[in-house]
Scaffold this motif. Sequence first.
Motif, PDB file in Angstrom:
ATOM      1  N   SER A   3       0.800  -1.174   0.162  1.00 10.93           N
ATOM      2  CA  SER A   3      -0.096  -0.215   0.045  1.00 10.93           C
ATOM      3  C   SER A   3       0.912   1.258   0.146  1.00 10.93           C
ATOM      4  O   SER A   3       2.051   1.184   0.452  1.00 10.93           O
ATOM      5  CB  SER A   3      -0.806   0.084   1.052  1.00 10.93           C
ATOM      6  OG  SER A   3      -1.933  -0.771   1.103  1.00 10.93           O
ATOM      7  N   TYR A  20      -4.287   2.092  -1.383  1.00 12.48           N
ATOM      8  CA  TYR A  20      -4.427   1.280  -0.174  1.00 12.48           C
ATOM      9  C   TYR A  20      -4.752  -0.075  -0.629  1.00 12.48           C
ATOM     10  O   TYR A  20      -5.770  -0.868  -0.234  1.00 12.48           O
ATOM     11  CB  TYR A  20      -5.458   1.569   0.710  1.00 12.48           C
ATOM     12  CG  TYR A  20      -5.132   3.363   1.320  1.00 12.48           C
ATOM     13  CD1 TYR A  20      -3.852   3.558   1.445  1.00 12.48           C
ATOM     14  CD2 TYR A  20      -6.389   3.895   1.439  1.00 12.48           C
ATOM     15  CE1 TYR A  20      -3.798   4.942   2.061  1.00 12.48           C
ATOM     16  CE2 TYR A  20      -6.362   5.234   2.057  1.00 12.48           C
ATOM     17  CZ  TYR A  20      -4.872   5.831   2.067  1.00 12.48           C
ATOM     18  OH  TYR A  20      -4.731   6.947   2.697  1.00 12.48           O
ATOM     19  N   GLU A  63      -4.845  -3.511   1.652  1.00 11.10           N
ATOM     20  CA  GLU A  63      -5.876  -3.245   2.304  1.00 11.10           C
ATOM     21  C   GLU A  63      -7.144  -4.165   1.417  1.00 11.10           C
ATOM     22  O   GLU A  63      -7.866  -4.759   1.918  1.00 11.10           O
ATOM     23  CB  GLU A  63      -6.410  -2.227   2.992  1.00 11.10           C
ATOM     24  CG  GLU A  63      -5.323  -1.657   4.252  1.00 11.10           C
ATOM     25  CD  GLU A  63      -3.986  -1.272   3.886  1.00 11.10           C
ATOM     26  OE1 GLU A  63      -3.098  -1.537   4.770  1.00 11.10           O
ATOM     27  OE2 GLU A  63      -3.605  -0.845   2.648  1.00 11.10           O
ATOM     28  N   ARG A  95      -7.245   0.898   5.892  1.00  9.50           N
ATOM     29  CA  ARG A  95      -5.718   1.431   6.017  1.00  9.50           C
ATOM     30  C   ARG A  95      -5.566   1.912   7.680  1.00  9.50           C
ATOM     31  O   ARG A  95      -4.530   1.333   8.256  1.00  9.50           O
ATOM     32  CB  ARG A  95      -5.402   2.719   5.093  1.00  9.50           C
ATOM     33  CG  ARG A  95      -4.041   3.171   5.315  1.00  9.50           C
ATOM     34  CD  ARG A  95      -3.114   2.069   4.746  1.00  9.50           C
ATOM     35  NE  ARG A  95      -1.650   2.637   4.606  1.00  9.50           N
ATOM     36  CZ  ARG A  95      -0.523   1.991   4.618  1.00  9.50           C
ATOM     37  NH1 ARG A  95      -0.600   0.742   4.469  1.00  9.50           N
ATOM     38  NH2 ARG A  95       0.681   2.484   4.626  1.00  9.50           N
ATOM     39  N   VAL A 116       0.959  -3.444   8.272  1.00 12.16           N
ATOM     40  CA  VAL A 116       0.842  -2.777   7.003  1.00 12.16           C
ATOM     41  C   VAL A 116       1.855  -3.121   6.207  1.00 12.16           C
ATOM     42  O   VAL A 116       2.930  -3.554   6.806  1.00 12.16           O
ATOM     43  CB  VAL A 116       1.203  -1.252   7.641  1.00 12.16           C
ATOM     44  CG1 VAL A 116       1.663  -0.327   6.338  1.00 12.16           C
ATOM     45  CG2 VAL A 116       0.250  -0.375   8.468  1.00 12.16           C
TER      46      VAL A 116
END
Length: 260
Positions: free
Chosen positions: A214, A231, A234, A250, A259
């Motif tokens: 992302s 993103y 995600e 996110r 992440v």
Amino acid sequence: MNVATQSSEPTARHRWAAPHQALIGTTLAAAICATWLAVHFYAMFGLSVELATLPLVVVLMALQCWLSVGMFIVAHDAMHGSLAPGWPRLNARVGAALLLLYAGFGWTKMRDAHLDHHRHAGSEHDPDFDAANPRNFVRWYTTFLKRYFGWQSGVYVLSVVNVYWLVFGVPLTNIVLLYGLPAILSSLQLFYFGTFRPHRHDDHGFVDRHNARSEGFGTLASLASCFHFGYHHEHHVNPGVPWWGLPACRRAALRSGTVQ
């Protein structure tokens, strides 16, 4: 297995429970499409391209490029059923209409290819991925165009251009600057932010089977670049979340430390 409802890594999955998701999604879709049509018809039939109007022309080109990206992203949500959950015919009809407006794309082919992308992300079986050129933007984009822009799209675009030019007398300058260029630039924007950057190979690799990463963009930059499609990890973890819900995913991923 339906990609829109398949299970994902439990530690990364965001529990999406937006009330009135179908109402919000279809309202935003209608606003994007209506604005695109308004700009398009004004650019074709109401605007004279000359030196004095060049600043307006540039603004409309950029706006139409961004709105074209938005129409494709809405159609993408329809592929996952996240535009209007529980309304498969509505998803299909809206998605098909937007893909036709965008570039004469066929709904079934594009939907099936995108679901294959989720099943085989970043592999040789991924129709969006160029396994021979995983770091080369130009070669990968060329492969991307060959796979998706077939003769049907060419016939559609040429038909629209000829009808506008030969039947309605729209100047070629308007057609090229305000129809052709925004369409081409939007494909570059979609590919760069929605495919190449999330899935390109680098020295760091990927954290899981989604083979996606992302962007670190803030919400406004994310919206401007590709309707939050940056993103992307995600999205792959939560394919049932619509584009406008990805910033919440996110933020949840940042809080949980999952992440990519």
